[in-house]
Design a protein around this motif. Structure first.
Motif, PDB file in Angstrom:
ATOM      1  N   TRP A   1      -7.713  -5.483   2.436  1.00  0.00           N
ATOM      2  CA  TRP A   1      -8.064  -4.649   3.576  1.00  0.00           C
ATOM      3  C   TRP A   1      -9.543  -4.760   3.900  1.00  0.00           C
TER       4      TRP A   1
ATOM      5  N   VAL B   1      -1.049   4.055  17.573  1.00  0.00           N
ATOM      6  CA  VAL B   1      -0.100   3.172  18.245  1.00  0.00           C
ATOM      7  C   VAL B   1      -0.745   2.544  19.470  1.00  0.00           C
TER       8      VAL B   1
ATOM      9  N   PHE C   1     -11.221  -5.958   7.117  1.00  0.00           N
ATOM     10  CA  PHE C   1     -11.365  -5.168   8.339  1.00  0.00           C
ATOM     11  C   PHE C   1     -12.451  -4.116   8.189  1.00  0.00           C
TER      12      PHE C   1
ATOM     13  N   TYR D   1      -0.586   9.093   5.885  1.00  0.00           N
ATOM     14  CA  TYR D   1      -0.550   7.822   6.616  1.00  0.00           C
ATOM     15  C   TYR D   1      -0.801   8.134   8.083  1.00  0.00           C
TER      16      TYR D   1
ATOM     17  N   MET E   1       0.615   8.317  15.245  1.00  0.00           N
ATOM     18  CA  MET E   1       1.727   8.791  14.419  1.00  0.00           C
ATOM     19  C   MET E   1       1.285   8.816  12.964  1.00  0.00           C
TER      20      MET E   1
ATOM     21  N   MET F   1       8.569   9.468  11.663  1.00  0.00           N
ATOM     22  CA  MET F   1       7.668   9.429  12.806  1.00  0.00           C
ATOM     23  C   MET F   1       8.458   9.203  14.100  1.00  0.00           C
ATOM     24  N   ALA F   2       9.466   8.347  14.009  1.00  0.00           N
ATOM     25  CA  ALA F   2      10.306   8.110  15.182  1.00  0.00           C
ATOM     26  C   ALA F   2      10.996   9.406  15.596  1.00  0.00           C
TER      27      ALA F   2
ATOM     28  N   ARG G   1       0.803  -1.213   0.000  1.00  0.00           N
ATOM     29  CA  ARG G   1       0.000   0.000   0.000  1.00  0.00           C
ATOM     30  C   ARG G   1       0.842   1.272   0.000  1.00  0.00           C
TER      31      ARG G   1
ATOM     32  N   PHE H   1       2.161  10.683   8.738  1.00  0.00           N
ATOM     33  CA  PHE H   1       2.838  11.684   7.914  1.00  0.00           C
ATOM     34  C   PHE H   1       1.900  12.222   6.848  1.00  0.00           C
TER      35      PHE H   1
ATOM     36  N   PHE I   1      -9.713   0.882  13.906  1.00  0.00           N
ATOM     37  CA  PHE I   1      -8.672   0.156  13.205  1.00  0.00           C
ATOM     38  C   PHE I   1      -7.366   0.935  13.367  1.00  0.00           C
ATOM     39  N   PRO I   2      -6.234   0.242  13.523  1.00  0.00           N
ATOM     40  CA  PRO I   2      -5.033   0.987  13.935  1.00  0.00           C
ATOM     41  C   PRO I   2      -4.345   1.794  12.847  1.00  0.00           C
ATOM     42  N   GLU I   3      -4.698   1.633  11.578  1.00  0.00           N
ATOM     43  CA  GLU I   3      -3.958   2.395  10.575  1.00  0.00           C
ATOM     44  C   GLU I   3      -4.802   2.696   9.360  1.00  0.00           C
ATOM     45  N   ILE I   4      -4.403   3.726   8.666  1.00  0.00           N
ATOM     46  CA  ILE I   4      -5.081   4.104   7.431  1.00  0.00           C
ATOM     47  C   ILE I   4      -4.051   4.832   6.570  1.00  0.00           C
ATOM     48  N   ALA I   5      -4.223   4.738   5.266  1.00  0.00           N
ATOM     49  CA  ALA I   5      -3.348   5.454   4.341  1.00  0.00           C
ATOM     50  C   ALA I   5      -4.154   5.856   3.124  1.00  0.00           C
TER      51      ALA I   5
ATOM     52  N   ARG J   1      -1.218   6.122  11.976  1.00  0.00           N
ATOM     53  CA  ARG J   1      -1.162   4.891  12.749  1.00  0.00           C
ATOM     54  C   ARG J   1      -1.512   5.182  14.202  1.00  0.00           C
TER      55      ARG J   1
ATOM     56  N   ASN K   1       8.565   3.135   9.684  1.00  0.00           N
ATOM     57  CA  ASN K   1       9.783   3.708  10.231  1.00  0.00           C
ATOM     58  C   ASN K   1      10.988   2.902   9.759  1.00  0.00           C
TER      59      ASN K   1
END
Lengths: 714, 714
Positions: free
Chosen positions: B200, B152, B203, B148, B158, B242-243, A168, B160, B209-213, B150, A315
């Motif tokens: 996807w 966590v 889900f 994006y 997190m 992100m880190a 993705r 971008f 849900f923990p993430e999307i883009a 997430r 990351n």
């Protein structure tokens, strides 16, 4: 990490606004019957159904510059070129082809992260190297999210391609060096919309400008060449950065000696391919080593030379103490590919285990990989078969570190209890996935039950007996979707009743994925004994198996199958897909084990031929080939997670497995032929083998087994 | 790096498929007359014409979830809220507003890289924090390249945002922490096209849900709040990862003490603002410290707490020994902003010099920055004024390291001899840019000539006299576009003839950018004496200046000007744009220097007012304000690259410059008033000042100057 190879065409997912059924045809970009080559790109899957990749297509041309690929039916309509198989040579780590339209000899080889191109040009004032950043396999509008290209100097180029596809959110970076300065370069940008803002109009960006960015870009680099002059290109890739790609190039190919790189790589291939040395006729050898080659293409390294890689959390991470892998087609490969690695590639498989655990730790969903593509999760296919790979590797001693093993078990438990994923919650509550919850409720129930058993084996190995009990209980769940009235696994409703209406031959809408109930009903490799009981005992079960292999499947049912050729099916037994890969071995649990031997020897020559269309279905990143390797040597890992192999009927005349631990395991085969497919007796290290199983330690400790073959079953 | 502030609206570049003239209005996102606030985003320019940014808009709401912002004319149509200025408090490092529609008190403060939000909610079961990843300033379709997100855990997020705008290839990362767990979260994706490939659909991606883009995403986080409950958010950004953003957060705001962060930041502002302490009335103080504040917003840090930043080459670099900056609006800021930094912010300016050199080294075009935005080059405006910033900093001793200085000179030479850039090649060949080559040939010729002079000054300082000679020769090139027949600078053809037809009042198509010939003809700040000679001597030149300030510019000419208000012009003198910022000081080179004093005191109150529309034009990242600071203290850097300041007429009643070197330079002003604008005498450190110049060392060595003012010129 780099898979540099020719492409004859790509198909777009869409054609004239509609789904293009040809899209799967070009999943690796090359079709043997095609007459033109469109270029050479740096990433390819091996035998997947769905597809992606095809990054950074390079094509050498001469004459008037053409930046469009053109079409195969119109010669001269673009940069592509006619070629013929007479002028083509394909070896491990080397490919050569004459590009007839341009009179250019194309050669290529690789290291782990660098493609090395060598193009022998005719004399020409208009020699071009085209770099097509738009090209890709499984393409469609918006597949390219962004591309960037920077001409660092007259022989160095860097950039990246960011795509949104089966992976993705994926960016692949590159660094490209030429052995000779280009005298001119340029771009064409096909974006519908120009960049807003910025005063780029100050520049003539199409010629000799050092950088370009956009979604749809093709670039060219111009040379004047003498007759026979070689233009060489080192093309390094990185999942992390352009600087990472350049470091990969400098680390792996500091110089320009094409032959040395080719020879070094081929020497590595020799070493790997020699891990099993067989005796047999030419066709057998071609099949066997083609299979060996296939098993070593995927999974792929996904890490720079300095250990950095992009994680599924987007990351950048550093792999400490392991090599990071991606391209995990686990629904396929847990069956025989990873078990094969535990014998001949334990170091790589241990790295893959670490890679899966890193994926788990970085996963937003806190799950082990389902189908990992370029450090992305695409959730393709069903089950949570990472657990079987982990269990198999730890039970068999490939991974021995106790911390890692316990971490692996924790990851397995977390994954297998992820209630939101594909009916796991319902599965835990009901002991099966109700039909209302999922269109593939039956096959998922069966797969979960097997996976649960493998988790139990891992727990037992680690002496975590509460976990063992829990998952052993879950592993019997396959029984819950068996309808004794019809003798098949079938969709069950939440209320405990089976769904009305049922056709065990159909693949569509009957609760299964890539298989019908006839095949899937046999899916309890963790417990064949109980399955046989469940299905009515030895006699009825044997008859069921016989029918499977001998019945005449009407064409309408075949039309529903996916990814397999018409030859990829024997009766109603589907070998071109994976769910039945253990089935021929199930006779071993009946009173007619000789039928296992017979079926194996029936399947092997029909599903594996040393021809361009020799496989009965997708290779699925090595699973089909791993089945061949095991079965042709006379044994197979029916239930990964167990340390036992079921014996079959060797098709080779002998084999020596050269183990990484310095020992060898030798398979002697006496009197084997196309007729002599029945095992008369087996002798393991001088002692007659009682039963039909050999253990992993029998192999890894070194020694020998001798199969005595005959034309009549015993 | 972070500029957290409210937005009242944004305008799209396109409206119904056409260019939207309102787009510039919202270049910083806030208009005082607007009645609603749409949210609070984390990046903003200060007073640029063109725009970008507006990343990561956050809005707290209650009640039924609305993910669309709605429009100001339809109350309740979206998440935006009415507000009033009565309930608004704006301080350095603190902003507070009551959001009337939601009955929420919004407060915010920052550290360098982290925005700290504090929202005081009413009692509600439906309290939302909206994070709009689609929002942005200067927006249009396809501006968002990819986003994006997430989740966590239940209080950490997190992600971008990657955009293609004024910064062509830009990704900004974030890490977001809540002081309380949200009980639910979700997304809405507005992409026209769904992602191909990937499963996807397994889900429910819209809730928990923990993430999307994707390209167009809005997210929300739900809470139940008690009356008066504070939801706090720490929102860190990073140009690297992100880190990196998370590390920025943990480094800069480890805890949750909003008041401490606010107070610490305000203490820093106090320190900075106290670098100049003035005497004056309330209006003067408001103007002065507003200006001081404006000069300290841009350029911006573009580097993580660990020193990593994304370079213009799209690679990640580590800043060794300096702090990396971006947002260099150099056509504006070389004039007075960077010279001001050499007095009150030498450390920051030295870092900016290093940042420009890093930009040069990483630039694909091998040029110093023209307009650097988020580590991208947008090539906005003309000239290569980085050279003047470098020369000024080195000549004045802000940068003393000889290696750096020589590297800077090399970078200046490379930039100034980049023949492909905006007519430089022709300029070098002809001594001017022919009109055929460029639509702004005259202003570019003038600007290049000035820049060349500053390079020469740098070369002289480094005793590289061949370079000095070369660039001093080039610095006289302004004379080549002067037509003595008409008495103006005007477009010249390649054949040496002036282009036919000419209107010195028009700004359009006459060879100038953001100015007409009347203003630009005076642009030779490096050599006023020769310019005066060229233009016919003292008397004619003085008359020219007088006319400029007093003539009546017809409206049709005003309509052609950009970025300035109707008040931003005095006669035909344009202060709202920069090219004439030195002009009032040119009287100092005539026999009527008192007119400099008079004009300065005319410009100051007309162009700078302590009101919401108080500036006569864009602040242009601090240049307008820097002009105020210098001029109101009585001196101005007419030619950056020289260590001399021209004196004018102080509008403050006194000032003390608290220098970083521990010394102070005091400006005493005797008898100054709106009428007493004429300097009677100046005494520097007890000695009468002969002439109209003071030197940089006079200031930096500490000491005092006293201006004696009167109502009549001397």
């Amino acid at each position: 990490m780099v898979q540099l190879s020719p492409e004859t065409d790509t198909a777009s997912y869409e054609l004239n606004g509609k789904y293009n059924p040809d899209v799967y045809k070009y999943c690796a970009g090359y079709q043997y019957e095609d007459k033109t080559i469109v270029g050479f790109s740096h990433t390819h899957f091996s035998g997947t159904g769905h597809s992606d990749l095809g990054d950074f297509l390079i094509m050498p041309t001469i004459g008037a510059l053409q930046l469009n690929p053109g079409t195969a039916d119109k010669p001269g309509s673009g940069y592509r070129s006619a070629f013929s198989h007479q002028n083509e040579l394909s070896q491990a780590n080397y490919y050569k082809v004459k590009l007839d339209d341009h009179n250019i000899l194309a050669e290529m080889t690789t290291t782990t992260r660098v493609g090395f191109h060598q193009y022998t040009f005719p004399k020409s004032d208009q020699s071009h190297i085209i770099l097509d950043l738009m090209a890709g396999i499984y393409n469609y509008p918006d597949k390219n999210v962004w591309t960037y290209l920077r001409v660092v100097n007259d022989s160095t180029v860097m950039g990246f391609r960011q795509t949104n596809g089966w992976a993705r959110t994926r960016t692949l970076y590159f660094a490209m060096s030429f052995n000779k300065a280009f005298f001119k370069h340029g771009y064409k940008k096909y974006d519908k919309r120009e960049v807003y803002g910025g005063f780029w109009g100050k520049f003539n960006k199409t010629e000799n400008f050092p950088e370009i960015a956009g979604k749809q870009i093709r670039a060219y680099f111009d040379f004047k060449t003498e007759e026979g002059e070689k233009i060489k290109i080192k093309f390094a890739i990185s999942p992390v950065s352009m600087a990472g790609a350049m470091n990969n190039m400098q680390t792996e190919i500091p110089g320009w000696d094409f032959d040395k790189v080719k020879n070094d790589g081929q020497q590595q291939w020799e070493t790997e391919l020699h891990k099993i040395e067989i005796k047999g006729n030419q066709e057998t050898k071609e099949n066997f080593y083609t299979s060996m080659y296939h098993t070593m293409i995927n999974p792929t390294i996904y890490m720079d030379a300095d250990g950095q890689y992009k994680g599924i959390d987007q990351n950048v991470h550093k792999a400490e103490g392991f090599t990071n892998y991606t391209t995990f087609s686990l629904w396929d490969t847990y069956r025989a590919l990873h078990p094969l690695f535990n014998i001949i590639e334990p170091k790589r498989n241990a790295d893959m285990v670490q890679s899966m655990l890193a994926h788990y730790e970085q996963s937003p969903e806190h799950m082990l990989p389902i189908w990992s593509n370029s450090g992305n999760e695409n959730w393709c296919m069903s089950g949570y078969h990472s657990v079987a790979v982990l269990a198999d590797a730890i039970v068999k001693g490939t991974v021995t570190d106790s911390n890692t093993a316990n971490k692996a078990l924790d990851a397995c438990i977390a994954t297998a209890t992820h209630r939101d994923y594909e009916g796991i919650g319902e599965y835990m509550d009901h002991g099966y996935i109700p039909d209302e919850k999922s269109g593939v409720s039956v096959s998922s129930t069966l797969e979960y039950a097997f996976d649960d058993w493998s988790i139990a084996q891992l727990a037992k190995k680690l002496n975590r007996m509460d976990v063992y009990e829990t998952f052993m209980n879950r592993s019997a769940n396959y029984k819950n979707v068996y309808d004794p009235k019809v003798g098949f696994m079938r969709p069950k409703l939440a209320n405990g009743e089976f769904r009305k209406g049922f056709d065990p031959l159909t693949t569509i809408n009957e609760g299964f994925i890539e298989g019908n109930s006839w095949n899937y009903t046999l899916f309890a490799p963790q417990d064949p004994k109980s399955l046989i009981q469940l299905m009515g005992g030895n006699k009825r079960f044997t008859r069921y198996l016989d029918s499977l292999f001998t019945m005449n499947l009407p064409d309408k049912y075949f039309a529903e199958t996916e990814d397999i050729t018409r030859d990829g099916i024997i009766g109603n037994y589907v070998h071109g897909n994976e769910p039945s890969h253990h089935v021929a071995y199930l006779y071993n649990w009946t009173d007619q084990p000789w039928k296992t031997q017979e079926r194996i020897r029936m399947i092997l020559p029909r599903m594996y031929k040393p021809t361009s269309d020799g496989l009965g279905g997708n290779d699925d990143t090595g699973q089909m080939s791993a089945w061949y390797i095991f079965s042709s040597m006379g044994f197979y890992p029916v239930a990964p997670g167990s340390d036992q192999y079921s014996t079959g009927s060797p098709a080779v005349d002998g084999a020596t497995i050269n183990l990484d631990n310095g020992k060898t395991f030798t398979i002697n085969v006496k009197n084997q032929s196309a007729k002599n497919v029945y095992v008369q007796k087996m002798v393991l290290n001088g002692k007659p083998l009682t039963g039909l199983l050999i253990s992993h330690s029998d192999i890894m400790n070194g020694g020998e087994i001798t199969f005595y073959m005959g034309s009549k079953h015993r």
